[in-house]
Design a protein around this motif. Sequence first.
Motif, PDB file in Angstrom:
ATOM      1  N   LYS A 145      51.615  45.464  81.747  1.00  0.00           N
ATOM      2  CA  LYS A 145      50.204  45.723  82.037  1.00  0.00           C
ATOM      3  C   LYS A 145      49.935  47.219  82.154  1.00  0.00           C
ATOM      4  O   LYS A 145      48.908  47.718  81.666  1.00  0.00           O
ATOM      5  N   THR A 146      50.868  47.937  82.759  1.00  0.00           N
ATOM      6  CA  THR A 146      50.709  49.377  82.920  1.00  0.00           C
ATOM      7  C   THR A 146      50.705  50.082  81.575  1.00  0.00           C
ATOM      8  O   THR A 146      49.898  50.985  81.318  1.00  0.00           O
ATOM      9  N   ALA A 147      51.618  49.687  80.683  1.00  0.00           N
ATOM     10  CA  ALA A 147      51.677  50.308  79.360  1.00  0.00           C
ATOM     11  C   ALA A 147      50.380  50.076  78.584  1.00  0.00           C
ATOM     12  O   ALA A 147      49.839  50.993  77.951  1.00  0.00           O
ATOM     13  N   MET A 148      49.871  48.863  78.642  1.00  0.00           N
ATOM     14  CA  MET A 148      48.638  48.566  77.913  1.00  0.00           C
ATOM     15  C   MET A 148      47.440  49.306  78.509  1.00  0.00           C
ATOM     16  O   MET A 148      46.477  49.613  77.802  1.00  0.00           O
ATOM     17  N   SER A 149      47.515  49.618  79.796  1.00  0.00           N
ATOM     18  CA  SER A 149      46.387  50.292  80.452  1.00  0.00           C
ATOM     19  C   SER A 149      46.227  51.736  80.006  1.00  0.00           C
ATOM     20  O   SER A 149      45.154  52.334  80.218  1.00  0.00           O
TER      21      SER A 149
END
Length: 346
Positions: A145-149
């Motif tokens: 989720k962090t990478a996609m954010s």
Amino acid sequence: MPLQVQAASSQEVRPIAVQGAMDMEVAYFLKQMGDYKTETFGSYHFYSGKIAGVPVVVSQTNIGMVNASASTTLLIEKYHPKAIINQGTAGGHDPALHKFDIVVGAKSINYGWFQSAHRDAGAGVDTGNWKVLTEPVEPDPELYKTAMSVADRYQHGKVVSGVIGTSDAWNRELDRIKELHDTLGTSAEEMETASVAEVAKTFNVPFLGIRILSNSELYAEDFDPKSADYCSEFVIEVIKEIESGVTFSDKLQVYADGKEVVGLLGQYVNGEALVPLRGALESLGSEVTWDSAKKQIHVVHSGKHIPVKASETMVKQGTAWIEVDSLQKIFGVKTDVLGSSVYIYE
């Protein structure tokens, strides 16, 4: 055990690990670190330092699934990373993607482990009936989720969620590439991610795969080494976001003589692994008592009477904790810390 509270020895916090197979897949990180410590075990290189103030260990795994698995196991054993990001270059499978686009692995799969149906001599090869035996491995949801954010920070192409396919093969046949994409949903192919994911899963270390398309047979887009630096730039943005926004568990499951000690948990403190002294030793059959007159813990271990000084423990909420290394030195037991587990042996 009302011991005086002692501070754990000062240690560097656990790093975020970043892996790349080739020189060009780690070079940008080393440049950003500037000063770093180099350690080599066999043919595997590890570089410890900081990027943007974040402690990292950069692992050069070498190419291929065997190398990736071996170097990841060493990485976990020796550096105790709180997360592993496997990243680098890849070939394209998805017709919607082009060179310099980045795939954040919603799944990774080893498609090189397969079973073929029986065919008589002269019947030819039918790869369409090859059955992949492994199941896809999903990343840590918070890392994903962090990478996609931070996808919008990437300027050299687009960032998508996809499936990273892994095997010790370089496919250039367009029909084979299409077959893999159609049957397994692969977005890209490379030679390390799924094997790293399996090792990380075994030792309960949070994992994420990130791959950039360095080439695409689908569009005759040749390999471009700039892709390695572009991927590294994005991964650094991910690392900074992870450090500022993701909380990792510091709990450690304790195993005594190969058996899980139910209800007994160790923890990382300042990067050092600690276990409850009484619980760890009693799980090995030792006797642990408090000597109120001498203000020290007294242990009977393997028939020997061993006093434990207050300076050798840390007391927290009435429980005496001891570093795993100290447990080994004082009592002569064997210990290992691997991922989120502590192993103690007589």
